[in-house]
Each structure stands twice: as structure tokens, then as C-alpha cells.
Scaffold this active site. Sequence first.
Site, PDB file in Angstrom:
ATOM      1  N   ILE B  35       0.857  -1.193   0.000  1.00 47.26           N
ATOM      2  CA  ILE B  35       0.000   0.000   0.000  1.00 47.26           C
ATOM      3  C   ILE B  35       0.897   1.248   0.000  1.00 47.26           C
ATOM      4  O   ILE B  35       1.449   1.619   1.030  1.00 47.26           O
ATOM      5  CB  ILE B  35      -0.999  -0.038   1.179  1.00 47.26           C
ATOM      6  N   ASP B  36       1.033   1.848  -1.168  1.00 49.83           N
ATOM      7  CA  ASP B  36       1.855   3.058  -1.291  1.00 49.83           C
ATOM      8  C   ASP B  36       0.981   4.285  -0.989  1.00 49.83           C
ATOM      9  O   ASP B  36      -0.186   4.150  -0.608  1.00 49.83           O
ATOM     10  CB  ASP B  36       2.477   3.127  -2.696  1.00 49.83           C
TER      11      ASP B  36
END
Lengths: 239, 76
Positions: B35-36
Site C-alpha cells: 500500500i503506497d
Amino acid sequence: MQMADNTSPSFKARFAAFAMWTTLKLLSSTYRVVAFEGRKLWESLLADSDPVILSAWHNRIFFFASLFAERTAKGFKMAMMSSLSKDGEIGAILGRKLGGLVVRGSSSRQGTKGLRALYRAIVKERHSIIILPDGSKGPVYKAKIGAVSLAQLTGASIIPMSYSADRYWEIKSWDRLVIPKPFARISIIVEKPMTVKRESNEEELESCRSKLEFTLNDIGRKSKEMLVGTSREPIVKVR
Amino acid sequence: MSLDTNSVLEVISKLANKPQESLKRETELVADLAIDSPKALQLLVELEDEFGIEISDEEAAKMETVGDVLDFYEKT
């Protein structure tokens, strides 16, 4: 408002920003915009406009800064993100001078906080935002996904923009910053808005990112072609 | 497991494109689910929309694992 950047800039940053602002104002007053595709759309961006996401390559910011200032002077509400680096500090000062709201963050440091601030600027404050999708550190001409994500989550359209100048300096920075020389002839393209569906999956988002990247490169090339054979007479005053 | 816990896991699972059963409390959002920043923004927006509770930047910064997200909703 919580999103604004209220940190005190250093003397060096303030001095550099002052020097850049003065240079920008001086040079901008000599530029001649000789072609402007999408001018009607650009001039429709006013105080009560629906928020949009203006998107241009990082190296086009010098001239576009004066174009953005011309809009904010007419009441257009604009927010932008400036990186947490020392260069970003200068960018933040300049951003405020342009009449914009500045949030600090970048794709690499405190990226989520910065993106959330831009999201809130659009959704809660109804500001349009500027995204330079290959910033803050490049690679040059490679769009990151941030503008597309914000368009997906807010419903705001992305408006890709580019320009070319017939005479310019290219700075040896990662983005190859373009500074049009005095009295340069300039052609601008403000492209039709792009929308991103809220329910887009990862593949569709990537396709939108790729389309944005292609469009920015394409209008950069087209704006260069537009300079060929155009009159030397300016059609827009930018100061 | 409460209904809300399931709903939170469903949001995370959909966004990370991972089966809900594979999510453990210790699963790390960045390292394990990739999850950026843009995905984190989407996660926070969807959680806020789904549950109607605003998550501050400070609270968001503390969310490093699936358990941290669940703890936030258990506390509120």
C-alpha cells in the site's frame, strides 16, 4: 485551515525565492504567447469553477507559474504540493506568491499526508490543484499515479497542459527545467479534461496514468510544432 | 469478530487485492500489502466514507499494520 504550510522558511530560501520571483516577473513581461490551444477552457477557470487537477511536466513550471498567477489574480482557487526538500521550501514560497495554497509533502516523503491535503483541498475547500506528475524527483517525463488517484477519488477532471518556447535555457537539473529566454515566442496547449471513474480497478488506473503520460508528451511535441510559421504578434499578455 | 471488523477487513482486502482470510493483525500495510501513498489515500477515503469517522493525519500515520487499523475502529 489545517492543510496550509505554516513553517517559517529559512533566510536562504526566502532570498532564493525573491530572486526567482523577480526573475520570473521580469522575464514573463517579455514573453510573447503566439499560439494558445484550449484558451477558452483556460479562461473559463474562475473562482466558482468546479475544481480541476491541472497537470504539467515538472520542467514546465517556470513559465506556467506566471500563467497560474494570472488565473489566481482573477479569483481562481488553487492549491499545490511542494516537496519537503530545500528546493521545495523555495517552491512553497513561490507558490504562495502565486496566490496558491501550499501543502508540503512528496511522493517519497510524507506522500500520504500531502495527497490527503490535496484531496481535502479539492473536496472540502473546492480548490483546484496543480500536479507535476513526474515530480518531485523524476524520472523526467514519467507520470506517477498521484494525479490519477486524486481524480478517481474526488471526481475532479485532469487537465493536461504544456507549452514550448522558441528560445530557452535548459537547466542541468533532474527535470531539465526550461526557462524561456527574454522575448521568447511561446505556444500553449491546454488539453481537454480527462476523467477517471471512481470504480476503476488497478489496471484501469494504470491505463489512465499511461494516457496522462502520453498526452503530456504529445502536447509538448504539438506545442513545439505550433511555433512553426506562427506570427510574432502576441495573442495573450502574461505578466 | 464484529461486523465492523469484517467490514474494515473487506475494505483493506479489496484495495490490496488479497483474500480477506490472508489478512492477519500483524500484516504490514506497506511491506506486505504494497500500500503506497496513493493506495493509502484511497484506503483512508474509503474507510472514512464507509464508517463516517474522520481519521486525522496523526492517527493515519500510526496505522502500520492491519491490527493498527482495526484498533482505531475498536477505540472509536
